[in-house]
Write an enzyme that holds these catalytic residues in place. Structure first.
Site, PDB file in Angstrom:
ATOM      1  N   HIS A 514       1.123  -1.288  -0.326  1.00  0.00           N
ATOM      2  CA  HIS A 514       0.009  -0.281   0.114  1.00  0.00           C
ATOM      3  C   HIS A 514       1.288   1.261   0.285  1.00  0.00           C
ATOM      4  CE1 HIS A 514      -3.678   2.168   1.339  1.00  0.00           C
ATOM      5  NE2 HIS A 514      -2.455   2.951   1.771  1.00  0.00           N
ATOM      6  N   GLU A 515       1.457   1.889   0.376  1.00  0.00           N
ATOM      7  CA  GLU A 515       2.911   2.620   1.379  1.00  0.00           C
ATOM      8  C   GLU A 515       3.838   2.289   0.185  1.00  0.00           C
ATOM      9  OE1 GLU A 515       1.908   4.546   3.321  1.00  0.00           O
ATOM     10  OE2 GLU A 515       0.709   3.132   4.305  1.00  0.00           O
ATOM     11  N   HIS A 518       1.764   4.667  -2.977  1.00  0.00           N
ATOM     12  CA  HIS A 518       1.632   6.088  -2.799  1.00  0.00           C
ATOM     13  C   HIS A 518       2.846   6.725  -3.077  1.00  0.00           C
ATOM     14  CE1 HIS A 518      -1.766   6.863  -0.801  1.00  0.00           C
ATOM     15  NE2 HIS A 518      -1.359   6.860  -0.031  1.00  0.00           N
ATOM     16  N   HIS A 521       2.709   6.850  -6.925  1.00  0.00           N
ATOM     17  CA  HIS A 521       2.570   7.313  -7.723  1.00  0.00           C
ATOM     18  C   HIS A 521       3.454   9.158  -7.325  1.00  0.00           C
ATOM     19  CE1 HIS A 521      -1.956   9.713  -7.180  1.00  0.00           C
ATOM     20  NE2 HIS A 521      -1.081  10.091  -8.395  1.00  0.00           N
TER      21      HIS A 521
HETATM   22 ZN   LIG Z   1      -3.054   5.768   2.137  1.00  0.00          ZN
END
Ligand SMILES: [Zn+2]
Length: 734
Positions: A514-515, A518, A521
């Site tokens: 998940h991290e 980011h 991104h």
């Molecule tokens: Zn998040």
């Protein structure tokens, strides 16, 4: 600064937030490196340009806490001068001399405030806390001064009004729109008395947010349950016992076991402890944080925050704080956010009743065998859920961990980034870091061209906030020459002896993906202007790329290569993977209701508050949950007096729904891969990169999503992902 930090959290593992300064509603505003700034920089390293390879890196080796206050004050003063110069430009307002000039300004402020934010989240010692408390209202006043600069806003408005008649690129037009909208949103159009009151409110709120966080941290730190008998540990796995023993020893209770008042201590205890009396005690202490009617109680702080937010919203022309906060989100109105939450609420509650029935049946069976007869209470949920998981799916969470080594999972996320997007990671050395355990990788593309840097800060330490998150130290941009990004991922694993592997849970492995979503991104951002770069997107859109990336963990390709037993090196057995897959929808009732109750109370609190209503947070929470039909066996994941997401800053206020909103996108986007050639389908990955990961905030998020998927998401995929019945009405598509 704080605006760059994401409070990341998968729905399955929502994480604790930190204290935050009121995030600026403006885009970047500050001053350039003038000759004066350069001379001050010589005296204060925090103001100095970042030098060295990779477009320069932060000089963490030269940071002193005592330097923060003077550096911030100098940077703010320089900023305001620069803003005045842009505002006083005698030339006709245009994109370059106003909007681009704002983007260009403020580099020293960005540098010092970014490092300030990194210290706030990872090096928050007592002396730093003092600086934070003092600077919070000053920073709030500074942001207001920029937004309330009449001459500056007149120029922005002039460029905005003429945006269609000038030769602007779509990205430039978007930036003009964003600056104008952000300024208006933050009060640029108000008259002078209203502006003055607004600024008073913002400064008071900044102090209250800091107070809220510090109260909460104190309750987490000060309440410790010491156990002194082996029999108190019944049911606890070895790892939990060792951790509790170490925690007691470090608190001068050698020979005892300490159960701390934190989520990472509470959750395993409630999952495994056979001592129902102690489970209840730990549960009550944890869910009473900020609610003990003592000097650290947060209820009065919340009442005042709600009143001030409501007053501010009215000043700005909005019905409520929730309406104001949602203006520039994907959801756009509280009603649309509520509609999504309510659509998921009912099936989730129905699932909880089924889960409780399963657990009660198991408890009744135990009672027949001689155990005391019980009715499932909130402190029993995790314990019996774990028993049901074993009984129904034959899945023991402890059997999975030997296959999940932290460093192997890190390699797995690198592999995923390479295979999907062609990103390569090479370890670097000699780059200054805040702590010796932080490591840095250079990221390049397939041609070997530099993309950015990735800092990894994996371990818990004193002064570091709990949870996991991503932070952008520097945004990618190219309007003044190529500026590569610097991003970081931060987690709180317990460090072990050199050479020993760190074994992590499935949820933690998922959180790493998940991290890292980011981080990608940020790394894949390909825009011109820093304010539109990477993760600087709407709050209810930003969790989409990160939640999407979680799905790759469970793919056979990743598990076979990277989920290797720490002793034998053998990949995780197929049967175990099948069990994980079969159990993936298990406990979704609990996970969804625990989260959604918080999201609903957050929204309803901010819809109900008025400038003169004295809301009692506990009474409001009780009434609202009763009206919603909250199952009595579950409490909100963050009870109101502990809800740091919404009371340690404005960022997630009336915005806790964002995780669910983003998950409708990520569930649907994952199905796009499944409908095509599978998780590694290169055409879908390319569409994802071109429309989502690389575009930052240069296009409207709804348009970006349609560009990727060819349609709007609907809620069907979300319901399938959680194992809830899909509504009969077809999802809206166009
Ligand atoms: Zn998040």
């Amino acid at each position: 600064m704080s605006k760059n930090r994401l409070f990341c959290a998968a729905i399955a593992a929502l994480l604790v937030t930190t204290s935050l300064i009121a995030a600026p509603a403006t885009s970047q505003v500050a001053s350039p490196a003038t000759s004066k700034a350069a001379s001050t920089a010589a005296a204060n390293p925090l103001l100095a340009e970042w030098t060295g390879l990779y477009g320069g890196v932060p000089a963490f080796d030269r940071v002193k806490v005592a330097d923060f206050k003077p550096a911030l004050e100098t940077a703010m003063a320089e900023n305001l001068k620069e803003i005045d110069a842009i505002a006083a430009n005698p030339a006709k307002p245009g994109f370059e001399n106003t909007i681009a000039a704002l983007e260009s300004s403020g580099k020293p402020f960005d540098r010092v405030s970014n490092i300030f934010g990194i210290y706030s989240s990872t090096m928050d010692t007592k002396d730093f806390q003092g600086v934070e408390m003092e600077m919070a209202p000053k920073l709030a006043a500074f942001f207001d001064q920029v937004v309330q600069n009449k001459a500056l806003f007149a120029r922005i408005a002039a460029v905005y009004d003429a945006r269609d008649s000038q030769k602007l690129t779509p990205e430039q037009k978007r930036l003009v729109w964003l600056d104008y909208t952000n300024f208006v949103h933050a009060g640029a159009k108000l008259d002078d008395p209203a502006k003055k009151r607004l600024s008073e409110i913002n400064q008071r709120l900044a102090s209250l947010f800091t107070k809220f966080s510090q109260n909460l941290l104190a309750d987490e730190h000060d309440y410790v349950l010491y156990l002194d008998k082996e029999s108190d540990l019944a049911g606890l796995p070895d790892g939990v016992r060792k951790g509790a023993a170490a925690a007691a020893e470090s608190r001068d209770h050698k020979g005892n076991w300490a159960i701390l008042n934190t989520r990472s201590s509470m959750e395993p205890f409630l999952t495994y402890s056979e001592r129902r009396d102690l489970r209840e005690k730990v549960w009550r202490t944890y869910y009473s944080r900020g609610d003990n009617n003592d000097a650290k109680d947060n209820k009065k702080v919340i009442t005042e925050i709600l009143k001030l937010r409501a007053e501010r919203a009215r000043l700005l022309g909005f019905q409520t704080h929730a309406h104001w906060r949602l203006e520039n989100t994907m959801a756009k109105t509280p009603e649309r956010a509520l509609a999504l939450m309510e659509a998921v609420w009912k099936p989730a509650v129905a699932r909880v009743h089924e889960e409780v029935a399963d657990m009660q049946a198991l408890a009744d069976k135990e009672a027949l065998a001689g155990s005391p007869k019980i009715t499932i209470e909130p402190w029993d949920y995790r314990y019996y859920a774990e028993k049901v998981r074993k009984a129904k799916y034959d899945l023991d969470q402890n059997a999975v961990m030997p296959y999940l080594q932290l460093e192997k999972i890190r390699e797995a996320v690198f592999y995923t980034a390479d295979k999907l997007f062609g990103l390569k990671f090479v370890p670097t050395s000699g780059i200054p870091v805040v702590d010796p355990d932080v490591r840095v990788w250079e990221v390049t593309d397939t041609a070997g061209k530099h993309v950015g840097l990735w800092y990894f800060d994996p371990y818990a330490r004193a002064g570091k906030q709990s949870g996991a998150w991503m932070n952008a130290y520097r945004n990618q941009s190219r309007f003044e020459g190529v500026v590569p990004t610097i991003v970081s991922n931060n987690t709180n694993f317990v460090k072990v002896k050199e050479g020993e592997p760190i074994l992590i849970s499935w949820d933690d492995a998922s959180a790493l993906f998940h991290e890292f979503g980011h981080a990608q991104h940020g790394l894949l951002s390909s825009v011109n202007y820093p304010s539109l770069s990477g993760t600087n997107v709407a709050r209810d859109y930003v969790e989409f790329p990160s939640q999407l990336l979680e799905h790759w963990l469970a793919t056979p390709e990743i598990l076979n290569r990277f989920a290797l037993h720490y002793q034998t090196g053998k990949p995780i057995p197929k049967e175990l993977v099948e069990k994980i897959d079969r159990a993936s929808k298990f406990n979704q009732g609990f996970i969804t209701v625990e989260y959604l109750a918080g999201a609903l109370v957050d929204m309803k609190l901010h819809l109900a508050a008025t400038p003169d209503k004295e809301i009692d947070p506990d009474a409001f929470e009780k009434t609202t949950l009763k009206e919603l039909g909250m199952p009595k066996e579950i409490v909100m994941r963050h009870r109101t007096p502990q809800f740091a997401h919404i009371f340690s800053g404005d960022g997630y206020s009336a915005g806790y729904y964002s995780y669910l909103w983003s998950d409708t996108l990520s569930a649907d986007a994952w199905e796009a891969f499944q409908e095509a050639g599978g998780p590694w389908d290169s055409a879908v990955a390319k569409r994802l990169r071109d429309n989502v990961f690389s575009t930052g905030n240069t296009i409207d998020p709804a348009d970006a999503y349609r560009g990727f998927r060819g349609k709007d998401p609907g809620t069907a995929a979300l319901m399938r992902k959680r194992g809830f019945p899909v509504p009969l009405a077809p999802a809206k598509t166009n």
